[in-house]
Design a protein around this motif. Structure first.
Motif, PDB file in Angstrom:
ATOM      1  N   LYS A   1      -4.090   6.220  -6.841  1.00 35.79           N
ATOM      2  CA  LYS A   1      -5.383   6.729  -7.293  1.00 35.79           C
ATOM      3  C   LYS A   1      -5.199   7.695  -8.465  1.00 35.79           C
ATOM      4  O   LYS A   1      -5.871   7.581  -9.486  1.00 35.79           O
ATOM      5  CB  LYS A   1      -6.125   7.408  -6.148  1.00 35.79           C
TER       6      LYS A   1
ATOM      7  N   SER B   1       1.634   2.268  -3.222  1.00 33.31           N
ATOM      8  CA  SER B   1       0.436   2.686  -3.951  1.00 33.31           C
ATOM      9  C   SER B   1      -0.129   4.014  -3.464  1.00 33.31           C
ATOM     10  O   SER B   1      -1.280   4.341  -3.780  1.00 33.31           O
ATOM     11  CB  SER B   1      -0.640   1.603  -3.815  1.00 33.31           C
ATOM     12  N   ILE B   2       0.644   4.777  -2.718  1.00 36.62           N
ATOM     13  CA  ILE B   2       0.146   6.035  -2.154  1.00 36.62           C
ATOM     14  C   ILE B   2      -0.429   6.944  -3.245  1.00 36.62           C
ATOM     15  O   ILE B   2      -1.487   7.538  -3.075  1.00 36.62           O
ATOM     16  CB  ILE B   2       1.248   6.756  -1.352  1.00 36.62           C
ATOM     17  N   ASP B   3       0.256   7.039  -4.360  1.00 37.64           N
ATOM     18  CA  ASP B   3      -0.212   7.877  -5.464  1.00 37.64           C
ATOM     19  C   ASP B   3      -0.973   7.080  -6.522  1.00 37.64           C
ATOM     20  O   ASP B   3      -1.184   7.568  -7.629  1.00 37.64           O
ATOM     21  CB  ASP B   3       0.975   8.596  -6.121  1.00 37.64           C
TER      22      ASP B   3
ATOM     23  N   ALA C   1       0.825  -1.204   0.000  1.00 37.19           N
ATOM     24  CA  ALA C   1       0.000   0.000   0.000  1.00 37.19           C
ATOM     25  C   ALA C   1       0.864   1.260   0.000  1.00 37.19           C
ATOM     26  O   ALA C   1       0.504   2.266  -0.627  1.00 37.19           O
ATOM     27  CB  ALA C   1      -0.935   0.001   1.210  1.00 37.19           C
ATOM     28  N   PHE C   2       1.995   1.209   0.684  1.00 36.51           N
ATOM     29  CA  PHE C   2       2.907   2.351   0.694  1.00 36.51           C
ATOM     30  C   PHE C   2       3.365   2.672  -0.725  1.00 36.51           C
ATOM     31  O   PHE C   2       3.494   3.834  -1.099  1.00 36.51           O
ATOM     32  CB  PHE C   2       4.104   2.065   1.608  1.00 36.51           C
TER      33      PHE C   2
END
Length: 165
Positions: free
Chosen positions: A35, A31-33, A28-29
């Motif tokens: 979105k 995937s921070i950007d 998830a880290f």
């Protein structure tokens, strides 16, 4: 064969859950950007909304942890070293995929990763099924989701060569 007390079994379950959620957090880290990045990519018509991914992955990580715990309970890591080592290897590839795709925008490498991940999941399902059929069965939704994700990864990569190399 190891025999675990009730307390050891509960601690074991907590440990497998923590491992799964640590892997999820590291992914998830990356995937921070995601979105913003994912939203700008051309999607196939059959791509689900981005909001679907988090809840699905959360359920799958819980199911994966329970499956690993069920195998671990049947004699520990020593008794089922191969099946549990393959499980850990697929977790590492699972975590790496988010970095390859979302953080580093490497579509081809992400696709290669997910193909290898899929193969290791199949091997894990078979290994877990041999030890405890329920453990193997708990991984079948994960295998199905990664099969779908593999097709989606390929389609998005092909539709976005400039963004995903």
């Amino acid at each position: 064969m190891a025999v675990y007390t009730r307390k050891q079994q509960v601690l074991g379950l907590i440990a497998w859950l923590l491992l799964g959620f640590a892997v999820a957090a590291i992914g998830a880290f990356a995937s921070i950007d995601a979105k913003d990045f994912y939203g700008q990519l051309t999607q196939p018509t059959w791509a689900p909304p981005a909001a679907v991914f988090g809840p699905v992955w959360s359920v799958l990580y819980v199911m994966m942890a329970i499956a690993a715990w069920l195998v671990w309970r049947e004699g520990g890591f020593r008794a089922h070293r191969t099946a549990l080592a393959i499980f850990l290897a697929q977790l590492a590839l699972n975590m790496l995929w988010s970095w390859l795709f979302f953080a580093w925008h490497m579509g081809a490498w992400a696709f290669a990763d997910i193909v290898l991940l899929w193969m290791l999941i199949v091997a894990t399902v078979l290994g877990f099924w041999h030890v405890r059929p329920l453990a193997g069965a708990l991984l079948l939704p994960y295998l199905a989701w990664v099969s779908f994700a593999m097709a989606l990864n390929y389609a998005v990569w092909q539709l976005n060569p400039a963004q995903l190399g």
